[in-house]
Design an enzyme around this catalytic site. Structure first.
Site, PDB file in Angstrom:
ATOM      1  N   LYS A  13      10.290  -2.548 -13.687  1.00 63.32           N
ATOM      2  CA  LYS A  13      10.730  -1.936 -15.063  1.00 63.32           C
ATOM      3  C   LYS A  13      11.626  -0.863 -14.849  1.00 63.32           C
ATOM      4  CE  LYS A  13       6.475  -0.250 -15.796  1.00 63.32           C
ATOM      5  NZ  LYS A  13       6.314   0.750 -14.993  1.00 63.32           N
ATOM      6  N   ARG A  84       1.026   3.033 -22.000  1.00 62.97           N
ATOM      7  CA  ARG A  84      -0.003   2.617 -20.909  1.00 62.97           C
ATOM      8  C   ARG A  84      -1.337   2.218 -21.385  1.00 62.97           C
ATOM      9  NH1 ARG A  84       3.531   4.393 -16.268  1.00 62.97           N
ATOM     10  NH2 ARG A  84       3.062   3.202 -14.463  1.00 62.97           N
ATOM     11  N   ARG A 123       7.956  -0.126  -0.318  1.00 65.58           N
ATOM     12  CA  ARG A 123       8.935   0.701  -0.967  1.00 65.58           C
ATOM     13  C   ARG A 123       9.188   2.050  -0.337  1.00 65.58           C
ATOM     14  NH1 ARG A 123       8.098   0.735  -7.457  1.00 65.58           N
ATOM     15  NH2 ARG A 123       6.657   2.322  -7.137  1.00 65.58           N
ATOM     16  N   ARG A 156       5.901   7.117  -1.431  1.00 61.73           N
ATOM     17  CA  ARG A 156       5.085   7.687  -2.304  1.00 61.73           C
ATOM     18  C   ARG A 156       3.710   7.883  -2.119  1.00 61.73           C
ATOM     19  NH1 ARG A 156       7.699   5.716  -7.987  1.00 61.73           N
ATOM     20  NH2 ARG A 156       5.410   5.397  -8.383  1.00 61.73           N
ATOM     21  N   ARG A 167      -4.106   0.719  -8.998  1.00 58.35           N
ATOM     22  CA  ARG A 167      -3.226   0.717 -10.352  1.00 58.35           C
ATOM     23  C   ARG A 167      -3.149  -0.651 -10.765  1.00 58.35           C
ATOM     24  NH1 ARG A 167       2.004   3.382  -7.224  1.00 58.35           N
ATOM     25  NH2 ARG A 167       3.018   3.237  -9.254  1.00 58.35           N
TER      26      ARG A 167
HETATM   27  P1  AMP Z   1       5.576   5.033 -12.813  1.00 59.42           P
HETATM   28  O1  AMP Z   1       6.499   5.690 -12.078  1.00 59.42           O
HETATM   29  O2  AMP Z   1       5.903   4.485 -14.108  1.00 59.42           O
HETATM   30  O3  AMP Z   1       4.832   3.759 -12.073  1.00 59.42           O
HETATM   31  O4  AMP Z   1       4.504   6.043 -13.187  1.00 59.42           O
HETATM   32  C1  AMP Z   1       3.693   6.714 -12.137  1.00 59.42           C
HETATM   33  C2  AMP Z   1       2.478   7.468 -12.571  1.00 59.42           C
HETATM   34  O5  AMP Z   1       2.872   8.365 -13.531  1.00 59.42           O
HETATM   35  C3  AMP Z   1       1.369   6.553 -12.901  1.00 59.42           C
HETATM   36  O6  AMP Z   1       0.709   5.708 -12.020  1.00 59.42           O
HETATM   37  C4  AMP Z   1       0.476   7.313 -13.751  1.00 59.42           C
HETATM   38  O7  AMP Z   1      -0.066   8.294 -12.901  1.00 59.42           O
HETATM   39  C5  AMP Z   1       1.787   8.522 -14.395  1.00 59.42           C
HETATM   40  N1  AMP Z   1       2.047   7.879 -15.808  1.00 59.42           N
HETATM   41  C6  AMP Z   1       3.237   7.377 -16.059  1.00 59.42           C
HETATM   42  N2  AMP Z   1       3.327   7.295 -17.281  1.00 59.42           N
HETATM   43  C7  AMP Z   1       2.017   7.489 -17.925  1.00 59.42           C
HETATM   44  C8  AMP Z   1       1.395   7.000 -19.214  1.00 59.42           C
HETATM   45  N3  AMP Z   1       2.412   6.524 -19.976  1.00 59.42           N
HETATM   46  N4  AMP Z   1       0.092   7.424 -19.094  1.00 59.42           N
HETATM   47  C9  AMP Z   1      -0.611   7.793 -18.159  1.00 59.42           C
HETATM   48  N5  AMP Z   1      -0.031   8.111 -16.843  1.00 59.42           N
HETATM   49  C10 AMP Z   1       1.229   7.833 -16.936  1.00 59.42           C
END
Ligand code: AMP
Length: 227
Positions: A13, A84, A123, A156, A167
Site C-alpha cells: 500500500k 481499517r 523488511r 520494526r 495483524r
Molecule cells: P501501517 O503502517 O499502516 O501498517 O500501520 C501500522 C500500525 O498503526 C497498525 O498495525 C495499527 O496498529 C496502527 N494503525 C494505522 N492505521 C490505523 C487505523 N486506521 N486504525 C487503527 N490502527 C491503525
C-alpha cells in the site's frame, strides 16, 4: 482527487500510494507513518499507542477518527491505512461529507497471506528516516546499513512473524468487510499486488482513469436525462 488505498500491511500500500500520489500530484497520508511519528514523546498515551502498534493491534477507532479529522483537509490526497474497521469507514463518509471532500475511489491491493509474511518478516527500516529495505527483494548495498545515511537498519517491532500473523487475523476479521462495503457502492478498484511494482502502479492508474471516466460519463448522462 481523493483516494483510499486498502490492503493488508505488507501488500505494498505504502509504495503504491507514494507512486500514485506522485503521478497525480496529490498528498500521500499514511495513518501508520503519522502514528509512528507522533508516538515519540514519552507520555502515557504515546506509550499505550506504541504498545498496541508493536503488538499488531489496532489503535481504537475514537482516537483514529480524531486524528483523521485533523489531518484530512479539503485538498486532494491518497489515504493509506485508513479505514481499517467498518466503524472507521462509516465515520470517514461523515467526515468527508462535513469537509465537503467525498472520496472518489478506493483502491484495493490483494496479496496472499504467505507472501505477506515473507515480505514483512524480511523488511528492515532505517531508524533515521523512512527508507525501507528487504533482505531478499531489496537488500541494502552493505549488510544491515542504510544506503542513504549509513544508519544501522532495524526490524520494526510489529514486523516479527507472530505479530504479522496476528495483524493478518485482524485484517481478515475487521478490515476485509470494508472492501465489500466500497464494492457495493461502486467505487472499488481491486488488483493483485504480486509482481513488478511499476506494473502494479501502472495497472492501478489505468484502472483508476478508466473508472473515473465511466463515472464522469454516467454523471453527464444523468444530467442530460434530467434536462
Ligand atoms: P501501517 O503502517 O499502516 O501498517 O500501520 C501500522 C500500525 O498503526 C497498525 O498495525 C495499527 O496498529 C496502527 N494503525 C494505522 N492505521 C490505523 C487505523 N486506521 N486504525 C487503527 N490502527 C491503525
Amino acid at each position: 482527487m481523493r483516494l483510499l488505498i486498502l490492503g493488508a500491511s505488507g501488500a505494498g500500500k505504502g509504495t503504491q500510494a507514494q507512486a500514485i500520489a506522485k503521478h497525480f500530484g496529490i498528498r500521500h497520508i499514511s495513518t501508520g507513518d503519522f502514528l509512528r511519528e507522533e508516538i515519540k514523546p514519552n507520555t502515557a498515551l504515546c506509550r499505550a499507542v506504541k504498545r498496541l502498534i508493536d503488538r499488531g493491534d489496532l489503535v481504537p477507532d475514537e482516537l483514529m477518527l480524531s486524528i483523521v479529522h485533523e489531518i484530512l483537509e479539503g485538498d486532494d490526497f491518497i489515504l493509506d491505512g485508513f479505514p481499517r474497521t467498518f466503524a472507521q469507514a462509516l465515520a470517514l463518509d461523515e467526515i468527508c461529507e462535513k469537509l465537503g471532500c467525498p472520496i472518489d475511489m478506493a483502491l484495493n491491493i490483494h496479496v496472499p497471506d504467505d507472501d505477506i509474511i515473507q515480505r514483512i518478516t524480511g523488511r528492515k527500516v532505517c531508524p533515521n528516516g523512512k527508507a525501507m529495505f528487504h533482505i531478499i527483494f531489496y537488500p541494502p548495498k552493505e549488510a544491515f546499513m542504510c544506503d542513504h545515511c549509513g544508519g544501522v537498519l532495524e526490524q520494526r517491532p510489529d514486523d516479527t512473524a507472530s505479530t504479522v500473523r496476528h495483524r493478518l487475523r485482524i485484517y481478515h476479521e475487521r478490515t476485509l468487510p470494508i472492501i465489500d462495503f466500497y464494492h457495493r457502492q461502486g467505487f472499488l478498484i481491486s488488483t493483485g499486488g504480486t509482481g513488478d511494482v511499476a506494473e502494479i502502479t501502472q495497472n492501478l492508474i489505468d484502472l483508476l482513469n478508466a473508472k473515473l471516466l465511466v463515472a464522469k460519463l454516467e454523471k453527464e448522462m444523468q444530467k442530460g436525462i434530467r434536462r
